[in-house]
Scaffold this motif. Structure first.
Motif, mmCIF file in Angstrom:
data_model
loop_
_atom_site.group_PDB
_atom_site.id
_atom_site.type_symbol
_atom_site.label_atom_id
_atom_site.label_comp_id
_atom_site.label_asym_id
_atom_site.label_seq_id
_atom_site.Cartn_x
_atom_site.Cartn_y
_atom_site.Cartn_z
ATOM 1 N N PRO A 141 0.993 -1.293 -0.038
ATOM 2 C CA PRO A 141 -0.054 -0.127 -0.057
ATOM 3 C C PRO A 141 0.838 1.270 0.017
ATOM 4 O O PRO A 141 0.480 2.215 -0.671
ATOM 5 N N TYR A 142 1.954 1.143 0.509
ATOM 6 C CA TYR A 142 2.834 2.342 0.645
ATOM 7 C C TYR A 142 3.434 2.657 -0.762
ATOM 8 O O TYR A 142 3.177 3.861 -1.227
ATOM 9 N N ALA A 143 3.931 1.641 -1.552
ATOM 10 C CA ALA A 143 4.627 1.913 -2.858
ATOM 11 C C ALA A 143 3.415 2.292 -3.554
ATOM 12 O O ALA A 143 3.683 3.184 -4.621
ATOM 13 N N ARG A 168 13.408 9.421 -7.787
ATOM 14 C CA ARG A 168 13.045 8.040 -7.128
ATOM 15 C C ARG A 168 14.460 7.547 -6.469
ATOM 16 O O ARG A 168 15.216 7.075 -7.190
ATOM 17 N N CYS A 169 14.250 7.614 -5.260
ATOM 18 C CA CYS A 169 15.652 7.095 -4.518
ATOM 19 C C CYS A 169 15.549 5.526 -3.987
ATOM 20 O O CYS A 169 14.440 5.123 -3.935
ATOM 21 N N SER A 170 16.626 5.010 -3.995
ATOM 22 C CA SER A 170 16.927 3.688 -3.309
ATOM 23 C C SER A 170 16.773 3.939 -1.508
ATOM 24 O O SER A 170 16.479 4.798 -1.238
ATOM 25 N N THR A 240 21.995 -7.920 1.101
ATOM 26 C CA THR A 240 21.080 -8.651 1.787
ATOM 27 C C THR A 240 20.938 -8.031 3.203
ATOM 28 O O THR A 240 21.664 -7.682 3.752
ATOM 29 N N ASN A 241 19.571 -8.058 3.632
ATOM 30 C CA ASN A 241 19.483 -7.538 5.219
ATOM 31 C C ASN A 241 20.341 -8.554 6.177
ATOM 32 O O ASN A 241 20.652 -7.920 7.005
ATOM 33 N N LEU A 242 20.457 -9.488 5.780
ATOM 34 C CA LEU A 242 21.479 -10.508 6.509
ATOM 35 C C LEU A 242 22.823 -9.951 6.535
ATOM 36 O O LEU A 242 23.555 -9.761 7.646
ATOM 37 N N ASP A 264 7.915 -13.510 8.017
ATOM 38 C CA ASP A 264 7.990 -12.663 6.926
ATOM 39 C C ASP A 264 6.932 -11.193 6.737
ATOM 40 O O ASP A 264 5.812 -11.700 7.267
ATOM 41 N N ARG A 265 7.593 -10.341 6.075
ATOM 42 C CA ARG A 265 6.613 -9.163 5.825
ATOM 43 C C ARG A 265 5.631 -9.683 4.700
ATOM 44 O O ARG A 265 5.962 -10.392 3.824
ATOM 45 N N LEU A 266 4.367 -9.237 4.824
ATOM 46 C CA LEU A 266 3.539 -9.611 3.688
ATOM 47 C C LEU A 266 3.622 -9.026 2.492
ATOM 48 O O LEU A 266 4.084 -7.761 2.444
HETATM 49 C C1 LIG Z 1 12.281 -3.071 10.053
HETATM 50 C C2 LIG Z 1 12.765 -4.518 9.578
HETATM 51 C C3 LIG Z 1 12.977 -4.602 8.193
HETATM 52 N N1 LIG Z 1 13.499 -5.549 7.564
HETATM 53 C C4 LIG Z 1 13.509 -5.846 6.300
HETATM 54 C C5 LIG Z 1 12.471 -5.474 5.487
HETATM 55 C C6 LIG Z 1 13.217 -5.023 4.078
HETATM 56 O O1 LIG Z 1 13.380 -6.184 3.286
HETATM 57 C C7 LIG Z 1 14.480 -4.409 4.530
HETATM 58 C C8 LIG Z 1 14.229 -2.932 4.803
HETATM 59 O O2 LIG Z 1 13.245 -2.773 5.353
HETATM 60 P P1 LIG Z 1 12.619 -1.043 5.634
HETATM 61 O O3 LIG Z 1 13.861 -0.662 6.310
HETATM 62 O O4 LIG Z 1 11.449 -1.177 6.333
HETATM 63 O O5 LIG Z 1 12.690 -0.398 4.097
HETATM 64 P P2 LIG Z 1 11.920 -0.886 2.829
HETATM 65 O O6 LIG Z 1 10.630 -1.482 3.278
HETATM 66 O O7 LIG Z 1 12.913 -1.337 1.975
HETATM 67 O O8 LIG Z 1 11.754 0.695 2.359
HETATM 68 C C9 LIG Z 1 12.386 1.799 2.695
HETATM 69 O O9 LIG Z 1 13.097 2.148 1.472
HETATM 70 C C10 LIG Z 1 12.136 2.537 0.531
HETATM 71 C C11 LIG Z 1 13.140 3.032 -0.805
HETATM 72 O O10 LIG Z 1 13.576 1.707 -1.427
HETATM 73 C C12 LIG Z 1 11.792 3.911 0.861
HETATM 74 O O11 LIG Z 1 10.686 4.472 -0.126
HETATM 75 C C13 LIG Z 1 10.942 3.646 2.160
HETATM 76 O O12 LIG Z 1 10.227 4.691 2.533
HETATM 77 C C14 LIG Z 1 11.857 2.928 3.244
HETATM 78 O O13 LIG Z 1 11.152 2.670 4.285
HETATM 79 O O14 LIG Z 1 14.623 -5.055 5.902
HETATM 80 C C15 LIG Z 1 13.618 -6.873 8.566
HETATM 81 O O15 LIG Z 1 14.220 -7.942 8.170
HETATM 82 N N2 LIG Z 1 13.560 -6.626 9.900
HETATM 83 C C16 LIG Z 1 13.120 -5.330 10.254
HETATM 84 O O16 LIG Z 1 12.990 -5.232 11.523
#
Ligand SMILES: Cc1cn([C@H]2C[C@H](O)[C@@H](COP(=O)(O)OP(=O)(O)O[C@H]3O[C@H](CO)[C@@H](O)[C@H](O)[C@H]3O)O2)c(=O)[nH]c1=O
Length: 323
Positions: A141-143, A168-170, A240-242, A264-266
């Motif tokens: 919904p955000y995207a 449009r940023c990363s 990667t997040n890891l 996992d996130r939905l």
């Molecule tokens: C908060 C959190 C996130 N995650 C994962 C989910 C994603 O794969 C990744 C980054 O999560 P987030 O920091 O929430 O960011 P992400 O969903 O990628 O979105 C960000 O990056 C976007 C740009 O790509 C921006 O437009 C958004 O506003 C910004 O929130 O880490 C985890 O594994 N554990 C966590 O606790």
């Protein structure tokens, strides 16, 4: 230029206001939601608490300060929240953007920059990059709300002849990011020897960009961007997040056993990776901060500013609870 920045008490907005104030008259309008920082506004020359949905107020501000340029950075930005509370994302990111465009049109503002995100392009597999002409295919919904904001911005440009541009940023990181986002959240957890929550298998990839590099790019687009164009902003720093979690733990000398896999996130997007050749080629922008040193200095900042993020976290949660 007389510049109106929306969302200048937020993470990206406050860095942007700091940068722009060195050269321009800048007015920050921010609603101060849970993620906005009132302390950020204390040192800003012109701050007005206000909602972009309030068209009359926006028009008064534009007229009073003879605003000729708007950089629209106000947004609900957290994907996880958008899964739980999607409607506020539509209100702010879609309707709010349109109301602001209306105000800009009525007051004959010359330039409108919509600060957007690579998430509008959807998710990539292991290969490929997002280009400015990649299809819009948002998943959360955000995207989807940001993609809608982008489309309405372009429509105002085409229909009313307004000069509009989209950036449009990363994924951004750096000082003052609200601790709901991956990097500050993991740093905070690690500093307290708490488990670092990693969604799913931790192999989702994000392309990281230091907030200061991002703001320099927005400034350049505002100054030299071409009417109707979209500019991707990123520095090809895929992790990667890891990998991020491991680097944070290593930097803080904490055990890797703190990593904890959680649900996992939905609809979790697998990979974002952005091609930013256009802004480099056409406007001469270059990222200056590499991920390794940027992450190191960000970790240091969170170590030294525990008071700031702890307060924000608890204040934010309190304000959310009241809502
Ligand atoms: C908060 C959190 C996130 N995650 C994962 C989910 C994603 O794969 C990744 C980054 O999560 P987030 O920091 O929430 O960011 P992400 O969903 O990628 O979105 C960000 O990056 C976007 C740009 O790509 C921006 O437009 C958004 O506003 C910004 O929130 O880490 C985890 O594994 N554990 C966590 O606790």
């Amino acid at each position: 230029m007389n510049v109106l920045v929306t969302g200048g008490a937020g993470f990206i907005g406050r860095h942007l206001v700091d940068m722009l104030e060195k050269e321009y008259l800048v007015v920050n309008v921010d609603k101060l939601t849970y993620a906005g920082d009132p302390e950020a506004t204390a040192s800003q020359k012109n701050f007005i608490k206000g909602d972009i949905l309030d068209q009359k107020k926006m028009e008064e501000i534009i007229q009073h300060y003879h605003i000729d340029t708007i950089v629209h950075a106000a947004a609900e930005s957290h994907v996880d929240r958008s899964i739980v509370h999607p409607l506020v994302f539509t209100d702010t990111n879609v309707k709010g953007t349109q109301v602001l465009l209306e105000a800009a049109k009525n007051c004959e503002v010359k330039t409108f920059v919509q600060v957007s995100t690579d998430e509008v392009y959807g998710s990539l597999g292991q290969k490929g990059l997002f280009y400015e002409d990649s299809p819009i295919s948002p998943n959360s919904p955000y995207a989807a709300s940001k993609a809608s904001g982008d489309l309405i911005t372009l429509a105002y440009g085409r229909t009313y002849g307004m000069k509009v541009m989209i950036t449009r940023c990363s994924n951004n990181y750096g000082p003052y990011q609200f601790p709901e986002k991956l990097i500050p959240r993991l740093i905070g957890k690690a500093l307290y020897d708490e488990h670092l929550p990693i969604y799913g298998d931790g192999l989702n990839i994000r392309d990281w960009l230091h907030v200061e590099d991002h703001c320099r790019a927005i400034k350049l687009v505002m100054e030299e961007g071409i009417d109707g164009e979209v500019y991707n902003i990123g520095c090809q720093s895929e992790k990667t997040n890891l990998e991020i979690a491991k680097s944070i733990l290593m930097s803080l000398d904490k055990p890797q056993s703190l990593i904890s896999y959680v649900s996992d996130r939905l609809g979790h997007d697998r990979r974002y990776a952005i091609n930013a050749d256009k802004i480099q080629r056409e406007l001469g922008w270059q990222p200056l901060i590499d991920m390794e040193s940027g992450l190191r200095s960000t970790i240091e900042w969170y170590k030294e500013n525990k008071d700031w993020w702890e307060k924000k976290w608890y204040e934010g949660r309190r304000r959310e609870a009241v809502k």
